[in-house]
Design an enzyme around this catalytic site. Structure first.
Site, PDB file in Angstrom:
ATOM      1  N   ARG A   1      -9.239   1.484   9.480  1.00  0.00           N
ATOM      2  CA  ARG A   1      -8.745  -0.822   9.750  1.00  0.00           C
ATOM      3  C   ARG A   1      -9.434  -0.456  10.879  1.00  0.00           C
ATOM      4  NH1 ARG A   1      -2.644   0.933   9.196  1.00  0.00           N
ATOM      5  NH2 ARG A   1      -1.590  -0.954   9.191  1.00  0.00           N
TER       6      ARG A   1
ATOM      7  N   LYS B   1       0.695  -1.101  -0.149  1.00  0.00           N
ATOM      8  CA  LYS B   1      -0.301   0.113   0.026  1.00  0.00           C
ATOM      9  C   LYS B   1       0.968   1.285  -0.338  1.00  0.00           C
ATOM     10  CE  LYS B   1      -2.015  -0.965   3.747  1.00  0.00           C
ATOM     11  NZ  LYS B   1      -1.086  -2.506   4.433  1.00  0.00           N
TER      12      LYS B   1
ATOM     13  N   ARG C   1      12.034  -1.437   9.811  1.00  0.00           N
ATOM     14  CA  ARG C   1      10.893  -1.357  11.140  1.00  0.00           C
ATOM     15  C   ARG C   1      10.756  -1.976  12.399  1.00  0.00           C
ATOM     16  NH1 ARG C   1       5.766   0.149   7.633  1.00  0.00           N
ATOM     17  NH2 ARG C   1       4.693  -0.897  10.433  1.00  0.00           N
TER      18      ARG C   1
ATOM     19  N   ARG D   1      11.989  -5.582   4.679  1.00  0.00           N
ATOM     20  CA  ARG D   1      11.950  -4.374   4.101  1.00  0.00           C
ATOM     21  C   ARG D   1      12.392  -3.759   5.091  1.00  0.00           C
ATOM     22  NH1 ARG D   1       5.409  -2.034   4.711  1.00  0.00           N
ATOM     23  NH2 ARG D   1       5.819  -2.913   7.034  1.00  0.00           N
TER      24      ARG D   1
ATOM     25  N   ARG E   1       0.318  -8.149  13.325  1.00  0.00           N
ATOM     26  CA  ARG E   1      -0.261  -6.817  12.904  1.00  0.00           C
ATOM     27  C   ARG E   1      -1.355  -7.933  11.513  1.00  0.00           C
ATOM     28  NH1 ARG E   1       4.893  -5.101  10.681  1.00  0.00           N
ATOM     29  NH2 ARG E   1       3.860  -3.680   9.017  1.00  0.00           N
TER      30      ARG E   1
END
Ligand code: AMP
Length: 214
Positions: free
Chosen positions: A90, A15, A162, A128, A173
């Site tokens: 969300r 996203k 992160r 990531r 998550r």
């Protein structure tokens, strides 16, 4: 009619990458609640500390706080027209709050689902890395920077992993996504406002598909 484009997808679905491209190439301002919460890191207030703690665990910030920052951010002049939300809403409550906001601003909501299989998500999240300077997103497996560990555009800036991209937080998550966010797909679909892209492909191909939808 101006739109509020909502990107819905699991963590790691891409996203953020697509939102950044839509902003850069189509001039649609993007608002990422995750980025806004991460920016609070530099503030030393009780609220900022609480937000950091909740984020690191992979849980969601309260609907009340989240709505407050979204309202505040979308009252700026750059979001007077069409804008894009990455990571909001969300939860069902947030979706209701967004209806209210869209009503007040006279905008229509268009939701786009970015769909990626879970196995692929895990690989993306653990690989990531991002540049703290410009926000560019890399992946050590699929999109490595030219020089390992450093941003292509900011060669002096070390890429960061992160805090919530560790295994335990990733699981929380993904669970949160399934429980709280996935039901929103049905919500937007039943009112004829859902579009869907296959997020398991080349970034450029996915972008072309999405740009035609917004
Ligand atoms: P993201 O960068 O979108 O993956 O968001 C990172 C973290 O920020 C999430 O795991 C939550 O802790 C928090 N967050 C971002 N957006 C929201 C939201 N709409 N509601 C609640 N918490 C959020």
């Amino acid at each position: 009619m101006d739109k509020i484009i909502v990107l819905i997808g699991a963590p790691g679905a891409g996203k953020g990458t697509q939102a950044r491209l839509l902003q850069e190439r189509c001039g649609i301002p993007q608002i990422s609640t995750g980025d806004m919460f991460r920016e609070m890191k530099s503030l030393d207030t009780p609220l900022a500390r609480e937000v950091q703690e909740i984020m690191a665990s992979g849980n969601l910030i309260s609907d009340e706080i989240t709505y407050k920052i979204v309202r505040e951010r979308t009252s700026k002049s750059d979001t007077a027209g069409t804008f894009l939300l990455d990571g909001y809403p969300r939860t069902a409550v947030q979706a209701e709050q967004l209806e209210e906001l869209a009503g007040e601003q006279g905008k229509e909501i268009v939701a786009i689902e970015v769909d990626v299989p879970t196995q692929e998500l895990l690989k993306r999240l653990t690989g990531r890395r991002s540049c703290p300077e410009c926000g560019e997103i890399y992946n050590i497996y699929s999109k490595p920077p030219k020089v390992e560990g450093f941003c292509d555009s900011h060669p002096q800036t070390e890429l960061v992993h992160r805090a919530d991209d560790n295994e335990a937080s990733v699981k929380t998550r993904l669970d949160n996504y399934q429980i709280n966010t996935q039901p929103l797909l049905e919500y937007y679909d039943s009112s004829g406002r859902l579009k869907k892209v296959n997020g398991n492909g080349e970034v450029e191909d996915i972008f072309t598909e999405m740009a035609a939808m917004v």
